[in-house]
Design a protein around this motif. Sequence first.
Motif, PDB file in Angstrom:
ATOM      1  N   LEU B 169      13.853 -17.978   0.107  1.00  0.00           N
ATOM      2  CA  LEU B 169      14.427 -16.739   0.628  1.00  0.00           C
ATOM      3  C   LEU B 169      13.742 -15.555  -0.037  1.00  0.00           C
ATOM      4  N   VAL B 170      13.231 -14.651   0.767  1.00  0.00           N
ATOM      5  CA  VAL B 170      12.678 -13.403   0.234  1.00  0.00           C
ATOM      6  C   VAL B 170      13.579 -12.278   0.717  1.00  0.00           C
ATOM      7  N   ASP B 171      14.287 -11.696  -0.212  1.00  0.00           N
ATOM      8  CA  ASP B 171      15.270 -10.662   0.112  1.00  0.00           C
ATOM      9  C   ASP B 171      14.656  -9.295  -0.193  1.00  0.00           C
ATOM     10  N   ILE B 172      14.412  -8.510   0.858  1.00  0.00           N
ATOM     11  CA  ILE B 172      13.820  -7.184   0.655  1.00  0.00           C
ATOM     12  C   ILE B 172      14.964  -6.173   0.759  1.00  0.00           C
ATOM     13  N   THR B 173      15.393  -5.697  -0.374  1.00  0.00           N
ATOM     14  CA  THR B 173      16.574  -4.831  -0.410  1.00  0.00           C
ATOM     15  C   THR B 173      16.211  -3.362  -0.173  1.00  0.00           C
ATOM     16  N   SER B 174      17.212  -2.587   0.195  1.00  0.00           N
ATOM     17  CA  SER B 174      17.123  -1.125   0.458  1.00  0.00           C
ATOM     18  C   SER B 174      16.060  -0.799   1.524  1.00  0.00           C
ATOM     19  N   PHE B 175      15.611   0.441   1.551  1.00  0.00           N
ATOM     20  CA  PHE B 175      14.765   0.885   2.666  1.00  0.00           C
ATOM     21  C   PHE B 175      13.455   1.489   2.177  1.00  0.00           C
ATOM     22  N   LEU B 176      12.454   1.422   3.025  1.00  0.00           N
ATOM     23  CA  LEU B 176      11.138   1.971   2.685  1.00  0.00           C
ATOM     24  C   LEU B 176      11.160   3.494   2.705  1.00  0.00           C
ATOM     25  N   ASN B 177      10.401   4.086   1.800  1.00  0.00           N
ATOM     26  CA  ASN B 177      10.217   5.536   1.830  1.00  0.00           C
ATOM     27  C   ASN B 177       9.111   5.906   2.815  1.00  0.00           C
ATOM     28  N   GLU B 178       9.020   7.185   3.128  1.00  0.00           N
ATOM     29  CA  GLU B 178       7.993   7.643   4.060  1.00  0.00           C
ATOM     30  C   GLU B 178       6.600   7.343   3.503  1.00  0.00           C
ATOM     31  N   GLY B 179       5.724   6.883   4.385  1.00  0.00           N
ATOM     32  CA  GLY B 179       4.361   6.581   3.953  1.00  0.00           C
ATOM     33  C   GLY B 179       4.193   5.154   3.436  1.00  0.00           C
ATOM     34  N   VAL B 180       5.301   4.418   3.420  1.00  0.00           N
ATOM     35  CA  VAL B 180       5.272   3.029   2.953  1.00  0.00           C
ATOM     36  C   VAL B 180       5.715   2.154   4.124  1.00  0.00           C
ATOM     37  N   TYR B 181       4.996   1.065   4.366  1.00  0.00           N
ATOM     38  CA  TYR B 181       5.165   0.291   5.595  1.00  0.00           C
ATOM     39  C   TYR B 181       5.324  -1.205   5.308  1.00  0.00           C
ATOM     40  N   ALA B 182       5.515  -1.953   6.415  1.00  0.00           N
ATOM     41  CA  ALA B 182       5.651  -3.410   6.312  1.00  0.00           C
ATOM     42  C   ALA B 182       4.485  -4.017   5.525  1.00  0.00           C
ATOM     43  N   LYS B 183       3.288  -3.522   5.759  1.00  0.00           N
ATOM     44  CA  LYS B 183       2.107  -4.056   5.071  1.00  0.00           C
ATOM     45  C   LYS B 183       2.244  -3.910   3.561  1.00  0.00           C
ATOM     46  N   ASP B 184       2.840  -2.803   3.137  1.00  0.00           N
ATOM     47  CA  ASP B 184       3.009  -2.584   1.699  1.00  0.00           C
ATOM     48  C   ASP B 184       4.022  -3.568   1.112  1.00  0.00           C
ATOM     49  N   ILE B 185       5.050  -3.900   1.913  1.00  0.00           N
ATOM     50  CA  ILE B 185       6.032  -4.892   1.458  1.00  0.00           C
ATOM     51  C   ILE B 185       5.345  -6.226   1.201  1.00  0.00           C
ATOM     52  N   ILE B 186       4.557  -6.675   2.166  1.00  0.00           N
ATOM     53  CA  ILE B 186       3.989  -8.016   2.026  1.00  0.00           C
ATOM     54  C   ILE B 186       2.908  -8.046   0.931  1.00  0.00           C
ATOM     55  N   LEU B 187       2.150  -6.972   0.793  1.00  0.00           N
ATOM     56  CA  LEU B 187       1.162  -6.945  -0.294  1.00  0.00           C
ATOM     57  C   LEU B 187       1.861  -6.978  -1.649  1.00  0.00           C
ATOM     58  N   ALA B 188       2.953  -6.207  -1.771  1.00  0.00           N
ATOM     59  CA  ALA B 188       3.697  -6.182  -3.044  1.00  0.00           C
ATOM     60  C   ALA B 188       4.317  -7.550  -3.321  1.00  0.00           C
ATOM     61  N   LEU B 189       4.776  -8.213  -2.272  1.00  0.00           N
ATOM     62  CA  LEU B 189       5.377  -9.539  -2.457  1.00  0.00           C
ATOM     63  C   LEU B 189       4.340 -10.556  -2.940  1.00  0.00           C
ATOM     64  N   ILE B 190       3.158 -10.532  -2.337  1.00  0.00           N
ATOM     65  CA  ILE B 190       2.120 -11.496  -2.737  1.00  0.00           C
ATOM     66  C   ILE B 190       1.676 -11.210  -4.174  1.00  0.00           C
ATOM     67  N   ARG B 191       1.629  -9.930  -4.524  1.00  0.00           N
ATOM     68  CA  ARG B 191       1.317  -9.582  -5.908  1.00  0.00           C
ATOM     69  C   ARG B 191       2.344 -10.216  -6.845  1.00  0.00           C
ATOM     70  N   LYS B 192       3.599 -10.189  -6.409  1.00  0.00           N
ATOM     71  CA  LYS B 192       4.682 -10.673  -7.255  1.00  0.00           C
ATOM     72  C   LYS B 192       4.693 -12.201  -7.373  1.00  0.00           C
ATOM     73  N   VAL B 193       4.541 -12.902  -6.243  1.00  0.00           N
ATOM     74  CA  VAL B 193       4.684 -14.368  -6.302  1.00  0.00           C
ATOM     75  C   VAL B 193       3.355 -15.104  -6.451  1.00  0.00           C
ATOM     76  N   GLY B 194       2.238 -14.434  -6.118  1.00  0.00           N
ATOM     77  CA  GLY B 194       0.930 -15.073  -6.244  1.00  0.00           C
ATOM     78  C   GLY B 194       0.505 -15.767  -4.967  1.00  0.00           C
ATOM     79  N   THR B 195      -0.793 -16.112  -4.895  1.00  0.00           N
ATOM     80  CA  THR B 195      -1.333 -16.693  -3.659  1.00  0.00           C
ATOM     81  C   THR B 195      -0.862 -18.130  -3.436  1.00  0.00           C
ATOM     82  N   ALA B 196      -0.305 -18.749  -4.470  1.00  0.00           N
ATOM     83  CA  ALA B 196       0.225 -20.105  -4.293  1.00  0.00           C
ATOM     84  C   ALA B 196       1.733 -20.117  -4.545  1.00  0.00           C
ATOM     85  N   GLY B 197       2.329 -18.931  -4.634  1.00  0.00           N
ATOM     86  CA  GLY B 197       3.746 -18.820  -5.005  1.00  0.00           C
ATOM     87  C   GLY B 197       4.697 -19.455  -4.016  1.00  0.00           C
TER      88      GLY B 197
END
Lengths: 220, 470
Positions: B169-197
């Motif tokens: 389960l990947v829980d993305i809480t609260s809301f994006l600020n202006e200028g921040v998009y879905a792509k930024d969510i997924i890039l930040a997530l991969i940074r967090k869990v890693g390419t084999a996470g």
Amino acid sequence: MSVNPLQFVRHSGIVAPLDKANVDTDQIIPKQFLKSIKRTGFGDNLFDAWRFEDEGTIGKPLSSRQPVSDFVLNDPRYVNASILLARENFACGSSREHAVWALLQYGFRCVIAPSFADIFYNNSFNNGLLPVQLSHEHVEVLFARATQQQPIELSVDLEEQTVTAGSDLGYRFEIEHVRKNRMLKGLDEIGLTLEHTADIEAFEARHRKANPWLFSGGNV
Amino acid sequence: MATLYDKIWDAHVVGQRDDGLSLLYIDRHLIHEVTSPQAFEGLRLARRVPWRLDANLATPDHNIPTRNRALGMAGIEDSIAKEQVVTLDDNCRAFDIQQFELLDVRQGIVHVIGPEQGAVLPGMTVVCGDSHTSTHGALGTLAHGIGTSEVEHVLATQCLVQQKSRNMLVDITSFLNEGVYAKDIILALIRKVGTAGATGHTIEYAGEAIRSLSMEGRMTICNMSIEAGARAGLVAVDETTLSYVEGRPFSPQGALWDAACRKWRDLKSDEDAVYDTEVTLDAAALSPQVSWGTNPQLVVSVDEAIPDPASFDDEATAETAERALKYMDLRPGDSLMDVPLDKVFIGSCTNARIEDLRAAALVAKGRKVSSHLDAALVVPGSGLVKQQAESEGLDEIFIDAGFEWRAPGCSMCLAMNDDRLMPKERCASTSNRNFEGRQGHLGRTHLVSPATAAASAIAGHIADVREFLQ
């Protein structure tokens, strides 16, 4: 007697140590070689951008290429290697099965690593390339040995689930029972599934009745 | 207490094969020119035929040119690429599989056209010989990328041999600020869990941020699940899903639509569902993200310095980071906003849908692409996306700003066609992989959102798009 390419029972060979983590399939076989409609001819371009100084193109003869001198597969110690030793998350990224074909056609029968990416792992079994997962600690020992002056020869026995070198090194590896059996016998996956034709037809009839909208697509 | 993944899985299990593996029935099989020729050849050699023709839908996308489209096949100068596209035509005709051919307005990137046509519906199992098939999970489908042997297997049997994966389960809480998009969510997530996470897992994306995203945004996120190691990623069905699906060419209509909706509304995890792994990410805390290395885990916020490889806990990532810095010609402590770009690419199955083009056009409007850039490409995801964008005047905005407006295809995401980086060229790209050489031999890729890509094209270096939106 013809050899069944899907079958793997045991294999002994020289180990080539590829000391990089997170090797992606774009490195194993770069995209320009995916334009081929054939299943063969990928071995010469395995790790193309790491193996050669010049940019590779389909059909460029090996004799005209400039090898990268410090890349492991260009090291005279490993020219006849048939077992690739790799690091974590080997073959991540693109689903291209061409990566497995390239490794096999270059001459590898087995890849040993602490972990593999899922799609590559699946693709390997569908082609008779054995991916062997060993602990970090054991992989470390193999790297230490494989990088010595004298390359090591390993024996990989799928039946026994062992990797051995001479009399002093022996590791056991885990592998799912079903995958092991299939590879030992070199069974054709499609043939196995088609033995269940009646089950598939019965499922399909029930599924169609419950979800008719899934069968109304096509020919729009 | 089942997860959404459990539910779709259970609804598609044909049975156990004698060897213990599950046979999973496949509802939709998408086909493109690169990973299918050997599968069709395999069918022929074994004298097999496709199990169910109407489950298949094909289109060329990977190696077709994005210029001179009106010329059709004659516009493909690369004879080897052309042979592959012709082979797809031949195979589809020989086996009677529906294809959106090169000159069909419905042609496009396979992961754009599937949802666009309603050919991918909630609750389906979907496969394609392409790892970004995970995209379709945004519609509440179970969508796997597969290899060519599996393409042949699905053609012949309508089934995939699978072992069930674990639930994440990947829980993305609260809301994006202006200028921040879905792509930024997924890039930040991969940074967090890693390419084999997420290896061995199917990811379910949930939380307020996901609920508030459009279908396009959800597709961007599911698309890159594979970059975290997961073969599939999915999102529960809600009204956003249903209103997206309604009225599309392959979507059910009338009474069938009503019956389908009743079933689709249940496509969500039970309240008490249990996951093997859970990850949380706070959307409101995110800034625009940029990759600096040679895998999608090596990411920073746009205003953050490039980290020291020694700062990574595990040896493998540190080694990868060290190698990446060398390849990318960057140093720890550098700001990406100081590094000049050579090219910008807006496109790919990650970010070439209408909403992506609108976000980029909003930034580009009335501005000019930096004269230091060699090229800035906008490649719509399909003929219909292109048509829609043109009807909104987005093409003119891009062209006026100095972007090139191209025909649909995968293009410079993987550079199988002529759209590519030259050695050492640096690119801000809305695609999904920054692997060595991915966009061209020795090319250097920075993964970003479409808005950040547009802002960077104008600045001539990686830019903070928030400064362009004030």
